[in-house]
Motif scaffolding. Structure first.
Motif, PDB file in Angstrom:
ATOM      1  N   THR A 133       0.817  -1.207   0.000  1.00  0.00           N
ATOM      2  CA  THR A 133       0.000   0.000   0.000  1.00  0.00           C
ATOM      3  C   THR A 133       0.852   1.259   0.000  1.00  0.00           C
ATOM      4  O   THR A 133       0.441   2.286  -0.564  1.00  0.00           O
ATOM      5  N   SER A 134       2.036   1.206   0.595  1.00  0.00           N
ATOM      6  CA  SER A 134       2.938   2.363   0.560  1.00  0.00           C
ATOM      7  C   SER A 134       3.248   2.751  -0.876  1.00  0.00           C
ATOM      8  O   SER A 134       3.220   3.934  -1.246  1.00  0.00           O
ATOM      9  N   ALA A 135       3.544   1.748  -1.714  1.00  0.00           N
ATOM     10  CA  ALA A 135       3.857   2.020  -3.119  1.00  0.00           C
ATOM     11  C   ALA A 135       2.630   2.524  -3.872  1.00  0.00           C
ATOM     12  O   ALA A 135       2.729   3.432  -4.718  1.00  0.00           O
ATOM     13  N   VAL A 136       1.477   1.941  -3.581  1.00  0.00           N
ATOM     14  CA  VAL A 136       0.249   2.372  -4.238  1.00  0.00           C
ATOM     15  C   VAL A 136      -0.044   3.835  -3.895  1.00  0.00           C
ATOM     16  O   VAL A 136      -0.371   4.645  -4.778  1.00  0.00           O
ATOM     17  N   ALA A 137       0.081   4.186  -2.624  1.00  0.00           N
ATOM     18  CA  ALA A 137      -0.220   5.555  -2.194  1.00  0.00           C
ATOM     19  C   ALA A 137       0.730   6.562  -2.839  1.00  0.00           C
ATOM     20  O   ALA A 137       0.296   7.613  -3.340  1.00  0.00           O
ATOM     21  N   CYS A 138       2.030   6.248  -2.822  1.00  0.00           N
ATOM     22  CA  CYS A 138       3.007   7.169  -3.417  1.00  0.00           C
ATOM     23  C   CYS A 138       2.815   7.279  -4.921  1.00  0.00           C
ATOM     24  O   CYS A 138       2.924   8.376  -5.499  1.00  0.00           O
ATOM     25  N   THR A 139       2.519   6.164  -5.572  1.00  0.00           N
ATOM     26  CA  THR A 139       2.314   6.174  -7.022  1.00  0.00           C
ATOM     27  C   THR A 139       1.066   6.963  -7.391  1.00  0.00           C
ATOM     28  O   THR A 139       1.054   7.693  -8.394  1.00  0.00           O
ATOM     29  N   LYS A 140       0.033   6.830  -6.590  1.00  0.00           N
ATOM     30  CA  LYS A 140      -1.207   7.578  -6.825  1.00  0.00           C
ATOM     31  C   LYS A 140      -0.924   9.082  -6.878  1.00  0.00           C
ATOM     32  O   LYS A 140      -1.384   9.776  -7.796  1.00  0.00           O
ATOM     33  N   VAL A 141      -0.160   9.582  -5.905  1.00  0.00           N
ATOM     34  CA  VAL A 141       0.097  11.022  -5.823  1.00  0.00           C
ATOM     35  C   VAL A 141       1.131  11.464  -6.860  1.00  0.00           C
ATOM     36  O   VAL A 141       0.883  12.383  -7.651  1.00  0.00           O
ATOM     37  N   ILE A 142       2.294  10.822  -6.855  1.00  0.00           N
ATOM     38  CA  ILE A 142       3.377  11.261  -7.741  1.00  0.00           C
ATOM     39  C   ILE A 142       3.068  10.916  -9.194  1.00  0.00           C
ATOM     40  O   ILE A 142       3.278  11.730 -10.105  1.00  0.00           O
ATOM     41  N   GLY A 143       2.551   9.701  -9.434  1.00  0.00           N
ATOM     42  CA  GLY A 143       2.186   9.330 -10.798  1.00  0.00           C
ATOM     43  C   GLY A 143       1.039  10.177 -11.320  1.00  0.00           C
ATOM     44  O   GLY A 143       1.028  10.563 -12.501  1.00  0.00           O
ATOM     45  N   GLY A 144       0.088  10.475 -10.461  1.00  0.00           N
ATOM     46  CA  GLY A 144      -1.005  11.350 -10.880  1.00  0.00           C
ATOM     47  C   GLY A 144      -0.507  12.716 -11.311  1.00  0.00           C
ATOM     48  O   GLY A 144      -0.991  13.295 -12.300  1.00  0.00           O
ATOM     49  N   ALA A 145       0.472  13.236 -10.583  1.00  0.00           N
ATOM     50  CA  ALA A 145       1.057  14.530 -10.952  1.00  0.00           C
ATOM     51  C   ALA A 145       1.817  14.432 -12.277  1.00  0.00           C
ATOM     52  O   ALA A 145       1.835  15.387 -13.055  1.00  0.00           O
ATOM     53  N   MET A 146       2.463  13.287 -12.528  1.00  0.00           N
ATOM     54  CA  MET A 146       3.141  13.085 -13.818  1.00  0.00           C
ATOM     55  C   MET A 146       2.123  13.154 -14.963  1.00  0.00           C
ATOM     56  O   MET A 146       2.386  13.780 -16.000  1.00  0.00           O
ATOM     57  N   ILE A 147       0.978  12.508 -14.779  1.00  0.00           N
ATOM     58  CA  ILE A 147      -0.057  12.532 -15.811  1.00  0.00           C
ATOM     59  C   ILE A 147      -0.537  13.958 -16.044  1.00  0.00           C
ATOM     60  O   ILE A 147      -0.656  14.417 -17.189  1.00  0.00           O
ATOM     61  N   ASP A 148      -0.812  14.675 -14.977  1.00  0.00           N
ATOM     62  CA  ASP A 148      -1.309  16.047 -15.094  1.00  0.00           C
ATOM     63  C   ASP A 148      -0.293  16.955 -15.789  1.00  0.00           C
ATOM     64  O   ASP A 148      -0.673  17.853 -16.549  1.00  0.00           O
ATOM     65  N   ARG A 149       0.999  16.712 -15.528  1.00  0.00           N
ATOM     66  CA  ARG A 149       2.046  17.561 -16.106  1.00  0.00           C
ATOM     67  C   ARG A 149       2.225  17.281 -17.591  1.00  0.00           C
ATOM     68  O   ARG A 149       2.601  18.174 -18.356  1.00  0.00           O
ATOM     69  N   GLY A 150       2.006  16.036 -18.001  1.00  0.00           N
ATOM     70  CA  GLY A 150       2.036  15.696 -19.410  1.00  0.00           C
ATOM     71  C   GLY A 150       3.400  15.557 -20.031  1.00  0.00           C
ATOM     72  O   GLY A 150       3.530  15.599 -21.264  1.00  0.00           O
ATOM     73  N   THR A 151       4.438  15.351 -19.210  1.00  0.00           N
ATOM     74  CA  THR A 151       5.798  15.234 -19.753  1.00  0.00           C
ATOM     75  C   THR A 151       6.404  13.863 -19.493  1.00  0.00           C
ATOM     76  O   THR A 151       7.617  13.685 -19.630  1.00  0.00           O
ATOM     77  N   GLY A 152       5.577  12.891 -19.140  1.00  0.00           N
ATOM     78  CA  GLY A 152       6.070  11.536 -18.924  1.00  0.00           C
ATOM     79  C   GLY A 152       6.686  11.361 -17.555  1.00  0.00           C
ATOM     80  O   GLY A 152       6.635  12.240 -16.691  1.00  0.00           O
ATOM     81  N   GLY A 153       7.298  10.207 -17.352  1.00  0.00           N
ATOM     82  CA  GLY A 153       7.925   9.929 -16.062  1.00  0.00           C
ATOM     83  C   GLY A 153       8.284   8.470 -15.932  1.00  0.00           C
ATOM     84  O   GLY A 153       8.071   7.661 -16.843  1.00  0.00           O
ATOM     85  N   ARG A 154       8.856   8.138 -14.784  1.00  0.00           N
ATOM     86  CA  ARG A 154       9.304   6.784 -14.498  1.00  0.00           C
ATOM     87  C   ARG A 154       8.819   6.378 -13.099  1.00  0.00           C
ATOM     88  O   ARG A 154       9.001   7.134 -12.126  1.00  0.00           O
ATOM     89  N   VAL A 155       8.249   5.176 -13.007  1.00  0.00           N
ATOM     90  CA  VAL A 155       7.912   4.583 -11.720  1.00  0.00           C
ATOM     91  C   VAL A 155       8.714   3.293 -11.594  1.00  0.00           C
ATOM     92  O   VAL A 155       8.648   2.432 -12.486  1.00  0.00           O
TER      93      VAL A 155
END
Length: 260
Positions: A122-144
């Motif tokens: 759940t720690s990974a899910v929670a962090c991915t939800k926030v940080i990955g969500g921000a990556m999507i909103d920013r629109g410049t890609g990213g790495r998880v």
């Protein structure tokens, strides 16, 4: 372009959980060496301060955010704070985890099971939800990058605590699922599955249950446990443009243990 230039991370920012020691520390230092600025997230400790000093000595910007991300609400809060205080995060390394308890399933209180699944999944899910969500909103890609374990595929021998195998297997499938969902956004998601590395917890196991570690080492074709430094280059690869077409992978690094 020189092929090695594709491994550079200049202008990128990486957030690493469990970054104070062991695998997290070595991945943070490796990412910094490749040019990334680093956000270190871990429980408060002298080790966390030491890692921050070492990242700074490399010449990279370092942000220290003490937190216990095994608590999902704390994980969400610290990732939200990271975005507000450090800025956009391009690379997320979910490294927090551990077996911690050597308890047979039939003797495991459900509260303990939930707590340890939160630690490893759940720690990974929670962090991915926030940080990955921000990556999507920013629109410049990213790495998880999710740090799972070979115990996602094989059960640990001579030791109990099957919350660990269960959570790490789920983490691999979580990685594969978000890889599919987020590929159109230019975000890759991959899992690292380490075998036996001599981190502080495993040094503790070596002291308390040497027969467990000795038996595991005896089954490694390479003849020895891994050094945490060995994980750094793999993290750099997955964080960099060099791996831009790799997503949904679960990369085993175990000295050949799972080949037998």
């Amino acid at each position: 372009m020189n092929v090695l230039d594709r491994f550079r991370l200049d202008g990128k920012r990486a957030l690493v959980t469990g970054a104070s020691r062991g695998l997290g520390r070595e991945m943070a230092l490796a990412l910094a060496s490749a040019g990334a600025d680093i956000v270190l997230v871990a429980r408060p400790s002298d080790d966390l301060d030491a890692t921050a000093g070492d990242v700074g000595a490399i010449g990279r910007e370092v942000t220290v955010l003490p937190a216990d991300v095994s608590d999902p609400e704390s994980a969400v809060a610290v990732c939200t704070r990271a975005l507000a205080e450090a800025g956009p995060v391009d690379i997320l390394v979910n490294n927090v985890g551990g077996r911690r308890e050597n308890i047979q399933l039939q003797d495991t209180p459900l509260a303990t099971w939930r707590k340890l699944v939160d630690l490893n999944l759940t720690s990974a899910v929670a962090c991915t939800k926030v940080i990955g969500g921000a990556m999507i909103d920013r629109g410049t890609g990213g790495r998880v990058i999710n740090v799972a374990s070979i115990n996602a595929f094989v059960a640990g021998r001579g030791i109990s605590g099957r919350h660990y195998e269960t959570a790490k297997a789920a983490l691999v499938q979580f990685t594969r699922s978000i890889a599919v969902d987020w590929a159109p956004h230019g975000i890759t998601a991959n899992a690292i599955c380490p075998g036996l590395f001599m981190t502080a917890p495993n040094r503790r196991w070596l002291k308390e249950r040497p027969e467990v570690i000795d038996a595991a080492v005896a089954m490694i074709p390479a003849g020895h446990a891994g050094d945490p430094e060995d994980l750094g280059p793999l993290a750099v690869y997955l964080a960099s443009d060099a791996s831009r077409f790799m997503t949904g992978a679960a990369l085993v690094i175990d000295g050949g243990f799972t080949c037998l």
